[in-house]
Design a protein around this motif. Structure first.
Motif, PDB file in Angstrom:
ATOM      1  N   ILE A   1      -0.056  -7.270   1.827  1.00  0.00           N
ATOM      2  CA  ILE A   1      -0.124  -8.243   2.923  1.00  0.00           C
ATOM      3  C   ILE A   1       0.693  -7.813   4.129  1.00  0.00           C
ATOM      4  CG2 ILE A   1      -0.530 -10.146   1.326  1.00  0.00           C
ATOM      5  CD1 ILE A   1       2.399 -10.901   1.582  1.00  0.00           C
ATOM      6  N   CYS A   2       1.196  -6.594   4.120  1.00  0.00           N
ATOM      7  CA  CYS A   2       2.036  -6.114   5.225  1.00  0.00           C
ATOM      8  C   CYS A   2       1.244  -6.135   6.530  1.00  0.00           C
ATOM      9  CB  CYS A   2       2.529  -4.700   4.926  1.00  0.00           C
ATOM     10  SG  CYS A   2       3.503  -3.982   6.265  1.00  0.00           S
ATOM     11  N   PRO A   3       1.776  -6.771   7.585  1.00  0.00           N
ATOM     12  CA  PRO A   3       1.025  -6.860   8.852  1.00  0.00           C
ATOM     13  C   PRO A   3       1.085  -5.600   9.700  1.00  0.00           C
ATOM     14  CG  PRO A   3       3.111  -8.006   9.066  1.00  0.00           C
ATOM     15  CD  PRO A   3       3.038  -7.527   7.641  1.00  0.00           C
ATOM     16  N   PHE A   4       1.952  -4.671   9.359  1.00  0.00           N
ATOM     17  CA  PHE A   4       2.075  -3.452  10.157  1.00  0.00           C
ATOM     18  C   PHE A   4       0.919  -2.498   9.844  1.00  0.00           C
ATOM     19  CE2 PHE A   4       6.463  -4.969   9.425  1.00  0.00           C
ATOM     20  CZ  PHE A   4       6.804  -5.267  10.734  1.00  0.00           C
ATOM     21  N   ASP A   5       0.574  -1.709  10.848  1.00  0.00           N
ATOM     22  CA  ASP A   5      -0.561  -0.794  10.729  1.00  0.00           C
ATOM     23  C   ASP A   5      -0.141   0.474   9.981  1.00  0.00           C
ATOM     24  OD1 ASP A   5      -3.023   0.321  10.922  1.00  0.00           O
ATOM     25  OD2 ASP A   5      -2.966   0.699  13.080  1.00  0.00           O
TER      26      ASP A   5
ATOM     27  N   ARG B   1      -4.250  -0.435   6.736  1.00  0.00           N
ATOM     28  CA  ARG B   1      -4.254  -1.878   6.989  1.00  0.00           C
ATOM     29  C   ARG B   1      -5.662  -2.460   7.090  1.00  0.00           C
ATOM     30  NH1 ARG B   1      -1.723  -4.484  12.389  1.00  0.00           N
ATOM     31  NH2 ARG B   1      -3.544  -3.391  13.246  1.00  0.00           N
TER      32      ARG B   1
ATOM     33  N   ARG C   1      -6.891  -2.917   3.571  1.00  0.00           N
ATOM     34  CA  ARG C   1      -6.149  -3.959   2.853  1.00  0.00           C
ATOM     35  C   ARG C   1      -6.582  -5.348   3.302  1.00  0.00           C
ATOM     36  NH1 ARG C   1      -1.308  -4.170   4.391  1.00  0.00           N
ATOM     37  NH2 ARG C   1      -1.088  -2.455   5.876  1.00  0.00           N
ATOM     38  N   TYR C   2      -6.711  -5.543   4.595  1.00  0.00           N
ATOM     39  CA  TYR C   2      -7.100  -6.854   5.106  1.00  0.00           C
ATOM     40  C   TYR C   2      -8.550  -7.177   4.756  1.00  0.00           C
ATOM     41  CZ  TYR C   2      -2.800  -7.825   7.637  1.00  0.00           C
ATOM     42  OH  TYR C   2      -1.508  -8.114   7.953  1.00  0.00           O
TER      43      TYR C   2
ATOM     44  N   ARG D   1      -9.704 -10.434   2.654  1.00  0.00           N
ATOM     45  CA  ARG D   1     -10.759 -11.315   3.168  1.00  0.00           C
ATOM     46  C   ARG D   1     -11.882 -11.481   2.154  1.00  0.00           C
ATOM     47  NH1 ARG D   1     -11.108  -8.905   7.480  1.00  0.00           N
ATOM     48  NH2 ARG D   1     -12.873  -7.509   7.067  1.00  0.00           N
TER      49      ARG D   1
END
Length: 772
Positions: free
Chosen positions: A511-515, A519, A522-523, A527
């Motif tokens: 869930i790390c928001p950094f690129d 990423r 992962r997102y 989803r």
């Protein structure tokens, strides 16, 4: 130098392969012409009685005479290509007649007959695709004009409702469903304002927006009827963030006539849909342009080969007709591409052409050698650490008879469930997915288009291998650390913290928001999992039910997570009793839920697809997952109650579920077992050239589908051997799923090829309707 046949095979559009020139068949026909010349040449060959000093002069004069005669015949029409109109008069058909006799007349006639068929096929396909893209472009222009006029209406209303003229605010009356109403005038408006409104309405009417003006409608204070504008916005998929479009845009104007609280996101979503549609249109036009150029080169190459074999110059006349044909001479595609570029640059890129081309022509990321290096490095580290772990485990005597029971009951459960089972199965699944990506790429299966992935951010097979090897290297490193801490006499509570920390680390990385560390992938995974969990409320895409099928093969992983979580939370809250994590009432209830959930989600997806499409096959597919749920519940119950009744129930339900699953695998998902197929008991179209691979795959799938037999036989083995056997069966199911994935996507790809689907059809925000 690469042969053109290989170059054509590498560059052609997979979904349009059947519409391309059959270059390989034409090459075979030229070989037949060549072979038909050999007997006649050998028949007229003269015996060689030795060389003479005059042979060189004779050969020189013969070449000069041949060249002079060839130049004299150059202007002769060896073939005549006639162009005829079809019965409906819309299409042109080419037919070739031989104006000069060839020594291999029959073979040459067959060659030109097939060449005419290929030219007609290419022309017809190009004309059909061109008309579809032109029609799509006209529709998009109307959609864009509606959007621009809609923005102008909102801006005009804001100007009318400024504080300097507070009494100019008109009234609104909303309509039902997805029809949006706007009252465009009151009785106290001036004639100039009415004329401006009529001008905007006239522009919208030209673009397919209908208006309703009826005397029975609500009236203003002075008795004049209100004008109601109706824009029909279609319901779309909530997963694509288009729910804002389907909500009442015009009701916001009604409730907030000043326009201060109008949701800009709704306009932005409509703009995003139109922008995506323009991108897909441009992509399709580019593919059609590539289609035209590749076929032109193919005709040129094959005609040159014919000239070389037949020793004639017949290509010039035929190539003239090819260049005059529609798929070469038409410039509609090029003009439409230029128009899309200019529109996109003006309206979606603020007149920045460089920015526009980044959307229209996204650059493909090249494979990095660093990823390959890291895969090899991680693999080497994993092998080394595994050897170290095996040596340390032997030296510490972990699996000796004296230490086995205590260790298995205290420390090892958490490590076995999380480190050995969970991460090992997850890593194996990633490895199988990497193998799938590798095979799909080599067989030119367009998986990015099927899954609707962005080619610039989609994961490649090397990335999947890197994830798999990195995960297993980290896990085996934690296991080595565990042995070192155990040898240093650390307490079991401290040692148990290692798998928990490792699990939290991977969850945080997910869930790390950094690129970093893929990423977009992962997102996308998060989803898709959200869509699966909320299956009835989201329209089901292929990637959603494909991932849900993967979860049905990872039920052992979910049960291992349950057991590991029980041990971890029991020790954290000081209520740890090892037996409650195997036979407790709450544990058993959760076990039933976990065994049901993946099948339940998949069944809900089938129900939703039936609701959306109305296809009864989805209900039949739902029955397959319901039978799997019943069989899974019977197995869980039988694992606790070993009696003959439950044995019979498990046997019956499992046999029914397995037969149901095998039928669906072979006939529906893979498209096999067709008795009328040209490939016996397979399907007509096969991507792999070796048919025996498909027959072997059928046998392998049957064998791996019946591994559940071990769960009811209860072999008498040791505790460790029993756990290893369970892990082996879970790993075999993951391998079977990876094996299933390739043929499932192959069948989907061939369906796209059959319908020539090469670009996505983006839903549009405004629907053209007729006036009521």
């Amino acid at each position: 130098m690469v042969k053109f046949s290989k170059e054509l095979e590498a560059q052609l559009i997979p979904e349009w392969k059947e519409a391309f020139v059959n270059y390989w068949q034409l090459k075979k026909q030229i070989k037949r012409i060549k072979l038909s010349r050999i007997p006649k040449q050998s028949h007229h060959a003269k015996p060689d009685f030795g060389l003479s000093i005059f042979d060189s002069f004779h050969f020189f004069l013969k070449n000069i005479a041949h060249n002079l005669s060839a130049s004299d015949r150059h202007d002769l029409n060896i073939i005549q290509v006639r162009k005829k109109s079809s019965k409906n008069g819309e299409e042109e058909i080419y037919e070739t007649e031989l104006a000069q006799l060839f020594s291999e007349e029959d073979e040459v006639r067959v060659f030109f007959m097939r060449l005419d068929e290929e030219l007609n096929k290419v022309n017809q396909f190009y004309r059909r695709q061109e008309s579809e893209f032109v029609e799509r472009g006209e529709s998009l222009n109307k959609q864009l004009q509606i959007l621009l006029d809609l923005k102008q209406i909102i801006s005009d209303r804001r100007r009318k409702t400024t504080p300097s003229n507070p009494f100019a605010t008109p009234q609104y009356s909303p309509t039902r469903d997805s029809d949006y109403s706007e009252n465009l005038g009151d009785s106290d408006e001036t004639n100039s304002e009415i004329s401006q409104t009529d001008e905007v309405m006239a522009r919208l009417e030209k673009n397919g927006v209908s208006f309703v003006n009826s005397a029975t409608m609500a009236k203003t204070k002075k008795g004049k009827p209100k004008m109601t504008m109706r824009i029909d916005v279609p319901a779309t998929n909530p997963t694509r963030a288009i729910t804002a479009i389907t909500s009442m845009l015009w009701e916001d104007l009604v409730n907030n006539p000043t326009g201060d609280f109008v949701h800009k996101r709704k306009i932005q979503c409509a703009e995003k849909m139109i922008r995506s549609a323009f991108v897909e249109l441009y992509k399709g036009l580019g593919l059609l342009k590539t289609y035209s150029s590749l076929n032109m080169v193919a005709f040129s190459k094959i005609l040159k080969k014919f000239d070389k074999v037949s020793c004639q110059k017949a290509s010039a006349n035929y190539l003239k007709e090819v260049k005059r044909s529609h798929f070469v001479s038409s410039d509609k595609v090029v003009r439409l591409m230029d128009e899309v570029e200019s529109i996109f640059t003006k309206h979606f890129a603020n007149n920045d052409r460089k920015k526009a081309m980044k959307f229209l022509r996204p650059q493909q990321h090249k494979d990095s050698h660093m990823v390959t290096f890291l895969v090899g490095l991680s693999t080497g580290c994993f092998v080394s650490l595994f050897c170290v772990y095996a040596i340390l485990a032997h030296l510490c005597g972990i699996f000796s008879p004296s230490n086995e029971t205590a260790y298995m009951e205290t420390v090892y459960p958490v490590f076995r469930k999380i480190l050995c089972s969970v991460f090992a199965l997850l890593s194996l699944h990633l490895f199988m997915y990497g193998c799938n990506l590798f095979m799909w790429k080599n067989t030119r299966i367009n998986y990015n288009f099927i899954f609707e992935f962005s080619p610039s951010t989609a994961m490649k097979h090397r990335d999947a291998f890197l994830m798999s090897t990195t995960l297993m290297t980290t896990v085996i490193g934690a296991m080595v650390l565990h042995l070192l801490l155990r040898a240093a006499h650390f307490s079991p509570t401290q040692i148990d913290a290692i798998p928990g920390i490792l699990l939290l680390f991977f969850v945080a990385l997910l869930i790390c928001p950094f690129d970093i560390f893929y990423r977009p992938t992962r997102y996308c995974f998060i989803r898709v999992i959200r869509n699966i969990v909320c299956s009835p409320f989201y329209k089901v895409l292929l990637v959603d039910f494909f991932m849900a099928d993967q979860l049905t093969s990872q039920i052992p992983l979910l049960r291992h997570l349950e057991t590991a979580g029980c041990h971890i939370f029991g020790r954290v809250f000081k209520t740890h009793h090892p037996e409650t994590c195997h036979s407790g009432r709450l544990y058993m209830e959760i076990t039933y839920i976990i065994s049901f959930l993946p099948y339940y989600w998949r069944a809900l997806q089938c129900a939703r697809r039936w609701f959306d499409d109305g296809d009864v096959n989805h209900l039949a597919n739902m029955g397959k997952y319901v039978s799997a749920m019943v069989a899974a519940g019977a197995k869980v119950t039988y694992s606790r109650q070993h009696d003959h009744l439950w044995f019979v129930i498990v046997l019956i339900t499992s046999v029914v579920a397995t037969i149901y699953q095998l039928y669906w695998d072979f006939i529906k998902d893979w498209g096999f077992l067709n008795p009328k197929s040209i490939n016996p008991w397979l399907r007509d179209d096969l991507i792999l050239k070796n048919k025996s691979i498909y027959y072997m795959s059928i046998v392998v799938n049957i064998v791996l589908r019946v591994t559940w037999v071990q769960t009811i036989l209860h072999f008498k083995v040791g505790h460790i051997q029993s756990r290893l056997l369970d892990f082996l069966l879970a790993a075999l199911e993951v391998i079977r799923r990876g094996h299933w994935n390739f043929y499932r996507l192959e069948n989907e790809h061939l369906n796209n090829v059959g319908h020539y689907r090469a670009v996505k059809t983006v839903p549009l925000p405004f629907r053209e309707t007729e006036s009521d």
